[in-house]
Design an enzyme around this catalytic site. Sequence first.
Site, PDB file in Angstrom:
ATOM      1  CG  ASP A 199      -1.755   1.221   1.380  1.00 21.88           C
ATOM      2  OD1 ASP A 199      -1.529   2.181   0.618  1.00 21.88           O
ATOM      3  OD2 ASP A 199      -2.636   1.241   2.270  1.00 21.88           O
ATOM      4  CE  LYS A 225      -4.465   8.903   0.910  1.00 22.50           C
ATOM      5  NZ  LYS A 225      -4.938   9.734   2.024  1.00 22.50           N
TER       6      LYS A 225
HETATM    7  N1  PLP Z   1      -3.859   3.418   2.718  1.00 21.24           N
HETATM    8  C1  PLP Z   1      -3.202   4.403   3.339  1.00 21.24           C
HETATM    9  C2  PLP Z   1      -1.868   4.115   3.949  1.00 21.24           C
HETATM   10  C3  PLP Z   1      -3.762   5.678   3.424  1.00 21.24           C
HETATM   11  O1  PLP Z   1      -3.113   6.651   4.037  1.00 21.24           O
HETATM   12  C4  PLP Z   1      -5.028   5.912   2.817  1.00 21.24           C
HETATM   13  C5  PLP Z   1      -5.675   7.211   2.946  1.00 21.24           C
HETATM   14  O2  PLP Z   1      -5.423   7.978   3.843  1.00 21.24           O
HETATM   15  C6  PLP Z   1      -5.658   4.852   2.166  1.00 21.24           C
HETATM   16  C7  PLP Z   1      -5.046   3.617   2.143  1.00 21.24           C
HETATM   17  C8  PLP Z   1      -6.975   5.033   1.483  1.00 21.24           C
HETATM   18  O3  PLP Z   1      -6.831   5.924   0.407  1.00 21.24           O
HETATM   19  P1  PLP Z   1      -8.091   6.389  -0.454  1.00 21.24           P
HETATM   20  O4  PLP Z   1      -9.106   6.873   0.539  1.00 21.24           O
HETATM   21  O5  PLP Z   1      -7.534   7.480  -1.307  1.00 21.24           O
HETATM   22  O6  PLP Z   1      -8.563   5.222  -1.218  1.00 21.24           O
END
Ligand code: PLP
Length: 405
Positions: A199, A225
């Site tokens: 991730d 992000k």
């Molecule tokens: N994984 C991590 C480490 C994150 O920081 C985030 C969001 O803050 C996500 C997954 C989920 O991202 P999204 O809401 O853009 O799908």
Amino acid sequence: MKDISLIRADFPILSTSVYGKPLVYFDNAATTQKPLCVLETIQDVYTEYNANIHRGVHAISDRASEEYEKAREKVRSFLNAAHKEEIIFTSGTTGSINAVAFSFGERYISEGDEVVVSHLEHHSNIVPWQMLCERKKARLKVIPMNESGMLVLEEYYKLLSPRTKIVAVTQVSNALGTIQPVSEIISAAHSIGVPVLVDGAQGIQHGITDVQKLDCDFYVFSGHKIYGPAGTGVLYGKNKWLSELPPYQGGGDMVANVTFDKTTYNELPFRFEAGTTNFPGAIGLASALGYVDALGRENIAAREKELLGHAINILTGIPQLRIIGNNGSGISTISFLINGIHPYDTGMILDKLGVAVRTGAHCAQPVMDFYEIEGTVRASLCFYNTIEEINLLGTGIEQVIKMFS
Ligand code: PLP
């Protein structure tokens, strides 16, 4: 790197105010601001060549398809993936993880199998695997973390077994900013033939991710992000896995031939992009990656390191404040608590001073449970932030402490 005032001028929102005070945006881990080039790229799509991709025979549909495929190539080169068809556009990290959990799960997981995640995961990298385990009567195993916010490798090695079918871990903790030893995690899993999903939601924007060097099997991130549009994201998967996995969703563009008797599927990557994708967003994301490359990824990392160092100095100079996890070796995200003051109150007061921070559990409840806290205040910085803004955070925190004393 480009002069900071010029960089800031690229992000119109950074010169706005809240409550009559200049906006200080320290919530970059939640979402980043967008440079003008991204906004202009999206506007160009809608004003010059808005037409559905891969379908029309007319000029603007051709142009849209071409730009979309150029965007895919940009993502490929940004990640240093070996093949363009290994890049799937999705709605974000969450969308990408759900796609793998469902598709990989359908193909490879059965009763009694094990899926390994970590204690540091965002809910997005826990819940889809839990749902899969429930469906398939498989078991979720969790790599423990320690007080410093790092995964405990020795315990991870003990979890790996012939029952392990996939490992899914975060590159960087979103709640704490700590960088995890994903290379070690990947090599240990590979030594027993187990694939790893990384991730990269909090990793991609802070340094150089080379998926071939990392040798991860899947890598996922969100466009918003990394200065790109919301509702965009990427699933990178090694060809050897993607070509074996069943499609996650059915619909237009993912098929080769449809009859009521039998449907055959399109080739990679289209097989995993059912329906009309957010093509203006994907094209905008490529523009964001271009912006990052123009600044220079090493330059960004160096500047953020400098900002982090200053923030750690300021915050550790406040005796009532406790930093959780990031000792300065992480990314430019710092989680902290102030003695006797609820994070929400700290966040509310800082907001009135124009300083936007995030408060709460950061979609990582297990991390909060580990420290036996409800939540933290999280200040997440990026290259467009300044030393002066960090000083404002420091004086803001002093003010919060004074108000509560
Ligand atoms: N994984 C991590 C480490 C994150 O920081 C985030 C969001 O803050 C996500 C997954 C989920 O991202 P999204 O809401 O853009 O799908």
